[in-house]
Design a protein around this motif. Structure first.
Motif, PDB file in Angstrom:
ATOM      1  N   VAL A  29       0.858  -1.185   0.000  1.00 31.65           N
ATOM      2  CA  VAL A  29       0.000   0.000   0.000  1.00 31.65           C
ATOM      3  C   VAL A  29       0.895   1.235   0.000  1.00 31.65           C
ATOM      4  O   VAL A  29       2.113   1.132   0.132  1.00 31.65           O
ATOM      5  N   ARG A  30       0.307   2.397  -0.127  1.00 36.00           N
ATOM      6  CA  ARG A  30       1.076   3.637  -0.140  1.00 36.00           C
ATOM      7  C   ARG A  30       1.414   4.070   1.280  1.00 36.00           C
ATOM      8  O   ARG A  30       0.579   3.991   2.176  1.00 36.00           O
ATOM      9  N   HIS A  31       2.624   4.544   1.488  1.00 38.92           N
ATOM     10  CA  HIS A  31       3.055   5.094   2.769  1.00 38.92           C
ATOM     11  C   HIS A  31       3.804   6.408   2.537  1.00 38.92           C
ATOM     12  O   HIS A  31       4.329   6.659   1.442  1.00 38.92           O
ATOM     13  N   GLN A  32       3.882   7.208   3.598  1.00 38.36           N
ATOM     14  CA  GLN A  32       4.560   8.505   3.533  1.00 38.36           C
ATOM     15  C   GLN A  32       5.461   8.688   4.752  1.00 38.36           C
ATOM     16  O   GLN A  32       5.226   8.098   5.802  1.00 38.36           O
ATOM     17  N   TRP A  33       6.457   9.523   4.591  1.00 41.56           N
ATOM     18  CA  TRP A  33       7.301  10.005   5.700  1.00 41.56           C
ATOM     19  C   TRP A  33       7.269  11.523   5.597  1.00 41.56           C
ATOM     20  O   TRP A  33       7.964  12.128   4.799  1.00 41.56           O
ATOM     21  N   MET A  34       6.401  12.135   6.418  1.00 39.20           N
ATOM     22  CA  MET A  34       6.160  13.568   6.333  1.00 39.20           C
ATOM     23  C   MET A  34       6.644  14.248   7.603  1.00 39.20           C
ATOM     24  O   MET A  34       6.367  13.781   8.702  1.00 39.20           O
ATOM     25  N   LEU A  44       6.969  16.723  14.138  1.00 45.97           N
ATOM     26  CA  LEU A  44       6.143  15.541  13.912  1.00 45.97           C
ATOM     27  C   LEU A  44       6.530  14.892  12.592  1.00 45.97           C
ATOM     28  O   LEU A  44       6.662  15.558  11.565  1.00 45.97           O
ATOM     29  N   VAL A  45       6.709  13.575  12.629  1.00 45.11           N
ATOM     30  CA  VAL A  45       6.935  12.775  11.427  1.00 45.11           C
ATOM     31  C   VAL A  45       5.851  11.703  11.396  1.00 45.11           C
ATOM     32  O   VAL A  45       5.663  10.993  12.382  1.00 45.11           O
ATOM     33  N   HIS A  46       5.153  11.593  10.276  1.00 44.66           N
ATOM     34  CA  HIS A  46       4.053  10.613  10.237  1.00 44.66           C
ATOM     35  C   HIS A  46       3.690  10.288   8.800  1.00 44.66           C
ATOM     36  O   HIS A  46       4.192  10.885   7.848  1.00 44.66           O
ATOM     37  N   CYS A  47       2.773   9.332   8.651  1.00 45.67           N
ATOM     38  CA  CYS A  47       2.166   9.001   7.363  1.00 45.67           C
ATOM     39  C   CYS A  47       0.772   9.597   7.362  1.00 45.67           C
ATOM     40  O   CYS A  47      -0.029   9.325   8.257  1.00 45.67           O
ATOM     41  N   ASP A  48       0.479  10.398   6.327  1.00 46.09           N
ATOM     42  CA  ASP A  48      -0.791  11.121   6.286  1.00 46.09           C
ATOM     43  C   ASP A  48      -1.875  10.384   5.494  1.00 46.09           C
ATOM     44  O   ASP A  48      -2.967  10.910   5.314  1.00 46.09           O
ATOM     45  N   ILE A  49      -1.587   9.181   5.030  1.00 47.21           N
ATOM     46  CA  ILE A  49      -2.645   8.369   4.407  1.00 47.21           C
ATOM     47  C   ILE A  49      -3.709   8.097   5.468  1.00 47.21           C
ATOM     48  O   ILE A  49      -3.395   7.896   6.639  1.00 47.21           O
ATOM     49  N   ALA A  50      -4.970   8.072   5.054  1.00 45.69           N
ATOM     50  CA  ALA A  50      -6.090   7.979   5.997  1.00 45.69           C
ATOM     51  C   ALA A  50      -5.897   6.857   7.011  1.00 45.69           C
ATOM     52  O   ALA A  50      -5.718   5.699   6.637  1.00 45.69           O
ATOM     53  N   GLN A  51      -5.908   7.221   8.293  1.00 46.74           N
ATOM     54  CA  GLN A  51      -5.851   6.323   9.446  1.00 46.74           C
ATOM     55  C   GLN A  51      -4.477   5.690   9.677  1.00 46.74           C
ATOM     56  O   GLN A  51      -4.303   4.981  10.667  1.00 46.74           O
TER      57      GLN A  51
END
Length: 302
Positions: free
Chosen positions: A109-114, A152-159
């Protein structure tokens, strides 16, 4: 025996390519769209790329660092109740560090490092963003601002963040810890795993039995207000007046329209209506002039 060994070797050779995970490297496919925004046609994205411009307050690059961050479902297994996670939940670097992040997605699935909260004069929308679809690798570089701050570092994909894909990056000493970082800080809403399924089901059943049944609940509703029936009259006052006027004018109209065709009758009616409207306007005009002239009269002096 030889046949069994041959069959086992064949199964192993066939299954090996299936179990192996090939990570597509997007770094060579990215196209520069300006303002530090890089993209490719396969779902890879870098936003906020900055390899040379120093943030305000940085006289020079303090040090150059590289990190590799893995993201996937398997890294959440050590955090009960979480679904996704990074392999590292906390990072720490000196102010003005030139940081290159190699982001590896191990899920399908898609992931992010924001990273949020960066100065907007240098990083559009105030963030550094790595994004990738499926098992793949992507890299990006930024220069950290001066000062002690926690980002803050996170993945912004829903949930995905709510399900565990969240971390914090401290520049210098940081300015405190962020809540609900898996394995680092306490959750704002802690999970409760004390009750087993039979215990929970028994509590639900007891609550359902204690609640009154809908048939036993008596609701005191106010008595409906009985309104007297409206007298619907077919013939209203306006209708009666219209009929009277029509009866009075009938002889005159019959004499007036005698021998005329339908079109002539319609034209005559329009002429009469126009004449009547003109007469009403003249009367109103005279009335207005009369009122104005009376107001302009001066009273005699005593």
């Amino acid at each position: 025996m030889v046949k069994l060994l041959s069959a086992g070797a064949l199964i192993f050779l066939l299954s090996a390519p299936v179990s192996a995970v090939e990570y597509e490297d997007h770094d060579g496919m990215l196209m520069d769209h300006g303002d530090g925004h890089l993209m490719d046609m396969a779902g890879g994205m870098v936003m906020g790329q900055n390899t040379s411009t120093l943030p305000g307050g940085c006289d020079s690059i303090a040090e150059t660092k590289e990190i590799t961050v893995h993201a996937g479902h398997k890294y959440a297994e050590k955090f009960p109740g979480r679904m996704f996670a990074f392999d590292t939940q906390e990072f720490n670097f000196k102010p003005c560090t030139k940081l290159t992040v190699h982001f590896i997605n191990e899920d399908n699935v898609r992931h992010q490092w924001m990273m949020h909260g960066l100065p907007k004069y240098l990083y559009p929308k105030g963030m550094f963003h790595l994004e990738i679809s499926g098992p793949a690798k992507i890299s990006g570089t930024l220069i950290l601002p001066p000062g002690d701050k926690t980002y803050l570092v996170h993945c912004d994909i829903a949930q995905h963040m709510e399900k565990g894909m969240k971390a914090q990056l401290k520049v210098g000493k940081g300015d405190g810890d962020l809540p609900s970082i898996p394995g680092v800080t306490a959750y704002v809403i802690p999970d409760d795993y004390k009750g087993s399924l039979p215990t929970v089901m028994a509590a639900v059943s007891a609550a359902a039995e204690a609640a009154p049944s809908p048939a036993a609940v008596v609701v005191n509703k106010p008595a409906p207000v009985v309104q007297p029936p409206k007298e619907d009259s077919v013939i209203s006052g306006v209708t009666v007046i219209g009929l009277v006027i029509g009866l009075l004018l009938a002889p005159f109209l019959a004499k007036k329209f005698k021998g005329m065709s339908a079109s002539e009758i319609v034209a005559t009616i329009f002429d009469m209506v126009g004449t009547g409207i003109g007469l009403v306007i003249k009367l109103l005009s005279k009335l207005v002039k009369l009122v104005i002239s009376n107001k302009n009269k001066t009273l005699p002096e005593n």
